[in-house]
Each structure stands twice: as structure tokens, then as C-alpha cells.
Design an enzyme around this catalytic site. Structure first.
Site, PDB file in Angstrom:
ATOM      1  N   CYS A  23      -0.725   4.164   2.308  1.00 56.20           N
ATOM      2  CA  CYS A  23       0.109   4.159   3.561  1.00 56.20           C
ATOM      3  C   CYS A  23       1.622   4.115   4.508  1.00 56.20           C
ATOM      4  CB  CYS A  23      -0.788   2.251   3.918  1.00 56.20           C
ATOM      5  SG  CYS A  23      -1.883   1.769   3.429  1.00 56.20           S
ATOM      6  N   ASP A  24       2.097   3.666   3.149  1.00 54.64           N
ATOM      7  CA  ASP A  24       3.864   3.497   3.272  1.00 54.64           C
ATOM      8  C   ASP A  24       4.695   4.745   2.933  1.00 54.64           C
ATOM      9  OD1 ASP A  24       2.918   1.432   5.480  1.00 54.64           O
ATOM     10  OD2 ASP A  24       3.468   0.191   3.879  1.00 54.64           O
ATOM     11  N   CYS A  37       0.796  -1.212  -0.148  1.00 56.27           N
ATOM     12  CA  CYS A  37       0.140   0.001   0.053  1.00 56.27           C
ATOM     13  C   CYS A  37       0.470   1.147  -0.109  1.00 56.27           C
ATOM     14  CB  CYS A  37      -0.651  -0.101   1.303  1.00 56.27           C
ATOM     15  SG  CYS A  37      -1.960   1.628   1.191  1.00 56.27           S
TER      16      CYS A  37
END
Length: 310
Positions: A138-139, A135
């Protein structure tokens, strides 16, 4: 069947969306059961740090899961471990069969999520959350000014590669074919980025690290058979996402790809069966919108039960 197995609402899945649905339903004084085959928190338990959930500058995934769980449990829902086998309809009742028993309720909320397909190479599991990610949204922030690789060649891989290019020093898209499968407009955007590079006809063989974090992607050139190494701090894998919907295949609520179709109230085609979060047919799969789905589903469960009483 004993009374203790009869509920107003059964929630299948204890990730952020399922826990939020439980919170709203239990606060409405409904008798709620949360079912999960593993620890509460879902995929948050596999996330080292979360920095895009409002209220926390950064928080460990398991810590956020624990906080959510504690906020729900003060309203006294039941929590049981069980692997759901299927859901059957009996009038207004739904019968949920697990490997440990059966439970009945007028409302079932499906919050089973989705799993990213794995490439099953050495180092993938070992460095998950420590350089290996599924993701970018997300990261990506953890790889600012770093070199990263994206594995895949479809829409998701190219979209996430473009997203990563805003923060990373360089993005190398590693694809096993000699051309991308992504739609042409996405391909053009990627090709136009100076810091996005491509490795074609490459089969990923391993992800290596120093014991703490990812350091290299090892791949084989399919044309020459030569093994090569790409130094990277992060490896983002996009070879597909699989909805966790096998137990619900006979309910007529899935699309041809296996995702649950719902309306804006999280209602499926079957009255009293709701779905939320990553298991739904949707574009963005994040903790924040799973929580939003959960609040809607929990309230909708109450509304549905009120209608049955009239």
C-alpha cells in the site's frame, strides 16, 4: 420481528468489499442491509493516501470510502450501525444478532476484514498513516529513497522488507530474537540485498516523530539493556494479522487459524453464507481485490436466491 428487519441479503462490514457486494446485490433489486460497528469505508478511513486503486492517481482513504458509499446508496440499501454478536441458522434463514437488534435474511455476506496486530508502544497510534504502516504494498511508494524500518521476523516481515528494498534507500529489519523465523528461501533473499540490514535482540519501545511524521524508532538492546534510536521516515509493523471472525466461530466455516474458507464464488460450507475480502484465507489483502471479491459475492447472492425460488 418486524418486516423492516427482514432482508434478502445482510452484509456484515462496510469496507470496500462489503460496499461493492451491496452495490451488486442492490442493483439486482434485492432488499439489502449493510451492518457495521463503525463508519463505512473500513480501514480506508485510516489511510492518508491511496495511489494503487485504478482510476485515481492518488486519493485520500476517507474520500474513496465516501465515493464508494454514495455510489452504493443510490440503489437504496439500508445501513445500520451494530456490533454483530453471532449468526444463527434457521432452515434457509440466517439470524444476525447485534447489540442493537436482530435481522433475518436467506443470505449473509461476511466482510468483516482483518486487523493487524499492534505492538502497543508510544507513537504507534499517533503516527499511523503518517509514517507507521502495516502494508508495504500500500505505502512503499511514499518512502522512495528514504530509510525505513520493518518490525518482525516472520515470512510477512521479510517479504515486505524485500518489497520495500526496491524503493527505499535502506530497510532495517528489527527483530526481538537473534534469528529470523521466515522460511529459509526468504531469508536468503533478504540477506542477499545490499540495502537490507538487521538489528537483532531488539525490543521496540517507541516510535517518535516531529508532530507531523515519523522520525525515529526507539528500541532496547535486550543483551545490554541499552536504549538506542534508529532514524527512519517509516516504520512497517508485521507481527501478525487477526481475522475478525469471532461471531462466526460456531458456523463451521473457519479454518484452524480463524480465517473464513471459501471457493472462487465466495461461498462457504454453509449454503447462503458468503465471505469476501480480508476475512478470507488469502495472500494479498488490498482494496482492489476486496472490490473484486465483493462483485462476485453480490452476484452470487442473487444466484443463490434465484435457486431458492425454483
Amino acid at each position: 420481528m418486524t418486516d423492516k428487519k427482514i432482508y434478502d441479503v445482510i452484509i456484515i462490514g462496510a469496507g470496500p468489499g462489503g460496499l461493492t457486494a451491496a452495490l451488486y446485490a442492490a442493483r439486482a433489486n434485492l432488499k439489502v442491509l449493510i451492518l457495521d460497528r463503525g463508519p463505512y469505508g473500513g480501514q480506508m478511513n485510516n489511510t492518508d493516501a491511496i495511489d494503487n486503486y485504478p482510476g485515481f492517481t492518488e486519493i485520500k482513504g476517507p474520500e474513496l470510502g465516501e465515493k464508494m458509499y454514495q455510489s452504493v446508496m443510490k440503489f437504496n440499501p439500508d445501513f445500520e450501525y451494530g456490533d454483530v454478536q453471532d449468526v444463527r441458522l434457521d432452515g434457509n434463514k440466517k439470524i444476525v444478532k447485534t447489540d442493537t437488534g436482530e435481522y433475518t435474511a436467506p443470505v449473509v455476506i461476511i466482510a468483516t476484514g482483518a486487523d493487524h496486530k499492534k505492538i502497543n508502544v508510544p507513537g504507534e497510534e499517533e503516527y499511523s498513516g503518517r509514517g507507521v504502516s502495516y502494508c508495504a504494498v500500500c505505502d512503499a511508494a511514499f518512502f522512495k529513497d528514504e530509510d525505513v524500518a520493518v518490525i518482525g521476523g516472520g515470512d510477512s516481515a521479510v517479504e515486505e522488507g524485500i518489497y520495500l528494498s526496491q524503493l527505499a534507500k535502506s530497510v532495517t529489519i528489527v527483530h526481538r530474537r537473534d534469528q529470523l523465523r521466515a522460511q529459509p528461501t526468504l531469508q536468503k533473499r533478504a540477506f542477499d540485498k545490499d540495502n537490507i540490514h538487521f538489528i537483532w535482540n531488539a525490543e521496540t519501545e517507541a516510535i517518535q516523530g516531529d508532530g507531523n511524521k515519523t522520525t525515529d524508532l526507539v528500541y532496547k538492546d535486550k543483551e545490554t539493556g541499552e536504549e538506542k534510536k534508529l532514524p527512519v521516515a517509516g516504520v512497517f509493523i508485521y507481527v501478525g494479522v487477526v481475522p475478525q471472525t469471532v461471531p462466526f466461530k460456531d458456523l463451521g466455516i473457519l479454518n484452524k487459524y480463524g480465517w473464513v474458507e471459501t471457493d472462487d464464488h465466495m461461498r462457504t460450507k454453509v449454503p447462503g453464507i458468503l465471505a469476501l475480502g480480508d476475512v478470507r484465507s488469502k495472500d494479498l489483502r488490498q482494496i482492489a481485490n476486496a472490490v473484486g471479491d465483493g462483485s462476485i459475492a453480490g452476484q452470487e447472492a442473487y444466484n443463490y436466491l434465484q435457486g431458492l425460488d425454483k
